[in-house]
Design a protein around this motif. Structure first.
Motif, PDB file in Angstrom:
ATOM      1  N   PHE A 100       0.877  -1.161   0.000  1.00 47.23           N
ATOM      2  CA  PHE A 100       0.000   0.000   0.000  1.00 47.23           C
ATOM      3  C   PHE A 100       0.914   1.210   0.000  1.00 47.23           C
ATOM      4  CE2 PHE A 100      -2.140   3.380   2.434  1.00 47.23           C
ATOM      5  CZ  PHE A 100      -3.161   3.648   1.546  1.00 47.23           C
ATOM      6  N   VAL A 101       0.830   2.043  -1.038  1.00 42.99           N
ATOM      7  CA  VAL A 101       1.753   3.157  -1.216  1.00 42.99           C
ATOM      8  C   VAL A 101       0.966   4.462  -1.360  1.00 42.99           C
ATOM      9  CG1 VAL A 101       3.583   4.110  -2.660  1.00 42.99           C
ATOM     10  CG2 VAL A 101       3.441   1.633  -2.302  1.00 42.99           C
ATOM     11  N   VAL A 102       1.351   5.459  -0.552  1.00 46.38           N
ATOM     12  CA  VAL A 102       0.770   6.799  -0.628  1.00 46.38           C
ATOM     13  C   VAL A 102       1.775   7.713  -1.320  1.00 46.38           C
ATOM     14  CG1 VAL A 102      -0.073   8.778   0.701  1.00 46.38           C
ATOM     15  CG2 VAL A 102      -0.548   6.439   1.498  1.00 46.38           C
ATOM     16  N   VAL A 103       1.285   8.471  -2.303  1.00 47.03           N
ATOM     17  CA  VAL A 103       2.126   9.378  -3.080  1.00 47.03           C
ATOM     18  C   VAL A 103       1.775  10.819  -2.710  1.00 47.03           C
ATOM     19  CG1 VAL A 103       2.714  10.137  -5.421  1.00 47.03           C
ATOM     20  CG2 VAL A 103       2.292   7.719  -4.953  1.00 47.03           C
ATOM     21  N   ASP A 104       2.811  11.632  -2.553  1.00 47.02           N
ATOM     22  CA  ASP A 104       2.624  13.049  -2.234  1.00 47.02           C
ATOM     23  C   ASP A 104       3.667  13.862  -2.997  1.00 47.02           C
ATOM     24  OD1 ASP A 104       1.683  15.392  -0.948  1.00 47.02           O
ATOM     25  OD2 ASP A 104       3.153  15.159   0.654  1.00 47.02           O
ATOM     26  N   GLY A 105       3.209  14.799  -3.801  1.00 47.61           N
ATOM     27  CA  GLY A 105       4.138  15.655  -4.533  1.00 47.61           C
ATOM     28  C   GLY A 105       5.032  14.914  -5.496  1.00 47.61           C
ATOM     29  N   GLY A 106       4.538  13.834  -6.077  1.00 43.95           N
ATOM     30  CA  GLY A 106       5.316  13.098  -7.060  1.00 43.95           C
ATOM     31  C   GLY A 106       6.344  12.144  -6.484  1.00 43.95           C
ATOM     32  N   ALA A 107       6.210  11.835  -5.193  1.00 43.42           N
ATOM     33  CA  ALA A 107       7.144  10.902  -4.551  1.00 43.42           C
ATOM     34  C   ALA A 107       6.388  10.022  -3.556  1.00 43.42           C
ATOM     35  CB  ALA A 107       8.255  11.672  -3.833  1.00 43.42           C
ATOM     36  N   VAL A 108       7.024   8.927  -3.164  1.00 42.34           N
ATOM     37  CA  VAL A 108       6.431   8.002  -2.199  1.00 42.34           C
ATOM     38  C   VAL A 108       6.522   8.620  -0.811  1.00 42.34           C
ATOM     39  CG1 VAL A 108       6.643   5.727  -1.133  1.00 42.34           C
ATOM     40  CG2 VAL A 108       6.956   5.991  -3.606  1.00 42.34           C
ATOM     41  N   LYS A 109       5.366   8.828  -0.191  1.00 41.11           N
ATOM     42  CA  LYS A 109       5.287   9.380   1.163  1.00 41.11           C
ATOM     43  C   LYS A 109       5.272   8.251   2.203  1.00 41.11           C
ATOM     44  CE  LYS A 109       4.210  12.614   4.270  1.00 41.11           C
ATOM     45  NZ  LYS A 109       5.201  13.562   4.708  1.00 41.11           N
ATOM     46  N   GLU A 110       4.538   7.184   1.880  1.00 41.37           N
ATOM     47  CA  GLU A 110       4.457   6.014   2.763  1.00 41.37           C
ATOM     48  C   GLU A 110       4.418   4.759   1.915  1.00 41.37           C
ATOM     49  OE1 GLU A 110       1.222   5.993   5.578  1.00 41.37           O
ATOM     50  OE2 GLU A 110       1.201   8.184   5.633  1.00 41.37           O
ATOM     51  N   LYS A 111       5.138   3.735   2.367  1.00 44.44           N
ATOM     52  CA  LYS A 111       5.070   2.416   1.725  1.00 44.44           C
ATOM     53  C   LYS A 111       4.898   1.393   2.833  1.00 44.44           C
ATOM     54  CE  LYS A 111       7.379  -0.747  -1.438  1.00 44.44           C
ATOM     55  NZ  LYS A 111       7.490  -2.020  -0.770  1.00 44.44           N
ATOM     56  N   HIS A 112       3.777   0.712   2.797  1.00 47.02           N
ATOM     57  CA  HIS A 112       3.494  -0.347   3.760  1.00 47.02           C
ATOM     58  C   HIS A 112       3.448  -1.662   2.991  1.00 47.02           C
ATOM     59  CE1 HIS A 112       2.523   2.411   7.044  1.00 47.02           C
ATOM     60  NE2 HIS A 112       2.074   3.191   6.077  1.00 47.02           N
ATOM     61  N   SER A 113       4.332  -2.582   3.349  1.00 44.29           N
ATOM     62  CA  SER A 113       4.408  -3.883   2.682  1.00 44.29           C
ATOM     63  C   SER A 113       3.974  -4.966   3.652  1.00 44.29           C
ATOM     64  CB  SER A 113       5.839  -4.156   2.218  1.00 44.29           C
ATOM     65  OG  SER A 113       6.231  -3.205   1.262  1.00 44.29           O
ATOM     66  N   TYR A 114       3.015  -5.755   3.228  1.00 47.02           N
ATOM     67  CA  TYR A 114       2.474  -6.841   4.045  1.00 47.02           C
ATOM     68  C   TYR A 114       2.860  -8.156   3.387  1.00 47.02           C
ATOM     69  CZ  TYR A 114      -0.143  -2.996   6.018  1.00 47.02           C
ATOM     70  OH  TYR A 114      -0.480  -1.801   6.605  1.00 47.02           O
ATOM     71  N   VAL A 115       3.567  -8.983   4.138  1.00 43.71           N
ATOM     72  CA  VAL A 115       4.091 -10.232   3.585  1.00 43.71           C
ATOM     73  C   VAL A 115       3.476 -11.432   4.276  1.00 43.71           C
ATOM     74  CG1 VAL A 115       6.308  -9.231   2.929  1.00 43.71           C
ATOM     75  CG2 VAL A 115       6.052 -10.272   5.171  1.00 43.71           C
ATOM     76  N   ASP A 116       3.595 -12.569   3.622  1.00 41.01           N
ATOM     77  CA  ASP A 116       3.204 -13.852   4.185  1.00 41.01           C
ATOM     78  C   ASP A 116       4.275 -14.224   5.213  1.00 41.01           C
ATOM     79  OD1 ASP A 116       2.947 -16.566   4.761  1.00 41.01           O
ATOM     80  OD2 ASP A 116       2.440 -17.115   2.701  1.00 41.01           O
ATOM     81  N   GLY A 117       3.978 -13.970   6.477  1.00 35.82           N
ATOM     82  CA  GLY A 117       4.953 -14.174   7.551  1.00 35.82           C
ATOM     83  C   GLY A 117       5.453 -15.597   7.670  1.00 35.82           C
ATOM     84  N   VAL A 118       4.600 -16.578   7.452  1.00 35.21           N
ATOM     85  CA  VAL A 118       5.011 -17.982   7.549  1.00 35.21           C
ATOM     86  C   VAL A 118       6.044 -18.295   6.467  1.00 35.21           C
ATOM     87  CG1 VAL A 118       4.216 -20.368   7.343  1.00 35.21           C
ATOM     88  CG2 VAL A 118       2.846 -18.707   8.620  1.00 35.21           C
ATOM     89  N   ALA A 119       5.798 -17.812   5.253  1.00 38.94           N
ATOM     90  CA  ALA A 119       6.739 -18.066   4.154  1.00 38.94           C
ATOM     91  C   ALA A 119       8.070 -17.359   4.399  1.00 38.94           C
ATOM     92  CB  ALA A 119       6.138 -17.624   2.827  1.00 38.94           C
ATOM     93  N   VAL A 120       8.020 -16.147   4.936  1.00 38.40           N
ATOM     94  CA  VAL A 120       9.261 -15.423   5.242  1.00 38.40           C
ATOM     95  C   VAL A 120      10.053 -16.159   6.310  1.00 38.40           C
ATOM     96  CG1 VAL A 120      10.214 -13.311   6.248  1.00 38.40           C
ATOM     97  CG2 VAL A 120       8.410 -13.167   4.541  1.00 38.40           C
ATOM     98  N   GLN A 121       9.389 -16.589   7.370  1.00 43.99           N
ATOM     99  CA  GLN A 121      10.074 -17.312   8.439  1.00 43.99           C
ATOM    100  C   GLN A 121      10.695 -18.604   7.916  1.00 43.99           C
ATOM    101  OE1 GLN A 121      10.849 -16.215  11.448  1.00 43.99           O
ATOM    102  NE2 GLN A 121       9.854 -14.311  10.859  1.00 43.99           N
ATOM    103  N   ALA A 122      10.008 -19.293   7.032  1.00 46.49           N
ATOM    104  CA  ALA A 122      10.557 -20.531   6.468  1.00 46.49           C
ATOM    105  C   ALA A 122      11.818 -20.242   5.662  1.00 46.49           C
ATOM    106  CB  ALA A 122       9.508 -21.218   5.593  1.00 46.49           C
ATOM    107  N   ALA A 123      11.801 -19.160   4.885  1.00 45.71           N
ATOM    108  CA  ALA A 123      12.964 -18.820   4.057  1.00 45.71           C
ATOM    109  C   ALA A 123      14.152 -18.387   4.908  1.00 45.71           C
ATOM    110  CB  ALA A 123      12.608 -17.729   3.063  1.00 45.71           C
ATOM    111  N   LEU A 124      13.869 -17.795   6.055  1.00 43.20           N
ATOM    112  CA  LEU A 124      14.939 -17.261   6.904  1.00 43.20           C
ATOM    113  C   LEU A 124      15.234 -18.152   8.108  1.00 43.20           C
ATOM    114  CD1 LEU A 124      13.902 -13.514   6.875  1.00 43.20           C
ATOM    115  CD2 LEU A 124      15.539 -14.680   5.381  1.00 43.20           C
ATOM    116  N   ALA A 125      14.773 -19.398   8.081  1.00 39.70           N
ATOM    117  CA  ALA A 125      14.886 -20.285   9.237  1.00 39.70           C
ATOM    118  C   ALA A 125      16.314 -20.667   9.597  1.00 39.70           C
ATOM    119  CB  ALA A 125      14.063 -21.555   8.992  1.00 39.70           C
TER     120      ALA A 125
END
Length: 135
Positions: A100-125
């Motif tokens: 989810f990205v909010v743009v302000d004045g032609g640039a990224v103001k906020e970037k919220h990234s939501y990931v599959d936590g189980v898959a991330v934990q498995a990859a980084l185990a």
């Protein structure tokens, strides 16, 4: 999505595809927030965002993005991706991600990234991957 917001989306995604932390950070506002919702606090301001992004690419040097869907508004976008790659320790990454990205004045103001936590934990185990992530 306005033409300006679409332009930011295209340039921003191109920076990620190129795995270029400088290019990505330059497309954020100076006071931007970058939050990978994975149990870590948000990162604030361009220099810290550049560092966080560089760390991601160091951990998964071949990170690839498969586009799933895009929803847009005048000053935001929501995009779904499938992320794949291999960590520096050889673990496979196969993760669903929604931004989810909010743009302000032609640039990224906020970037919220939501990931599959189980898959991330498995990859980084493995202990080696956890040590690389901390750098």
């Amino acid at each position: 999505m306005t033409a300006a917001t679409r332009d930011v989306f295209e340039h921003y995604h191109a920076g990620w595809e190129a795995r270029d932390p400088d290019r990505i950070a330059e497309l954020h506002t100076e006071d931007s927030v970058f939050h990978l919702h994975s149990g870590r606090p948000p990162v604030r301001e361009r220099a810290a965002i550049r560092e966080a992004v560089a760390g991601m690419f160091a951990l998964v040097p071949d990170l690839a993005f498969e586009f799933v869907s895009l929803r847009t508004g005048e000053d935001f976008w929501v995009v779904q991706w499938k992320l794949t790659g291999t960590t520096v320790t050889g673990a496979a990454v196969d993760v669903d991600l929604a931004d989810f990205v909010v743009v302000d004045g032609g640039a990224v103001k906020e970037k919220h990234s939501y990931v599959d936590g189980v898959a991330v934990q498995a990859a980084l185990a493995s202990p080696e991957a956890a040590g690389a992530e901390a750098h």
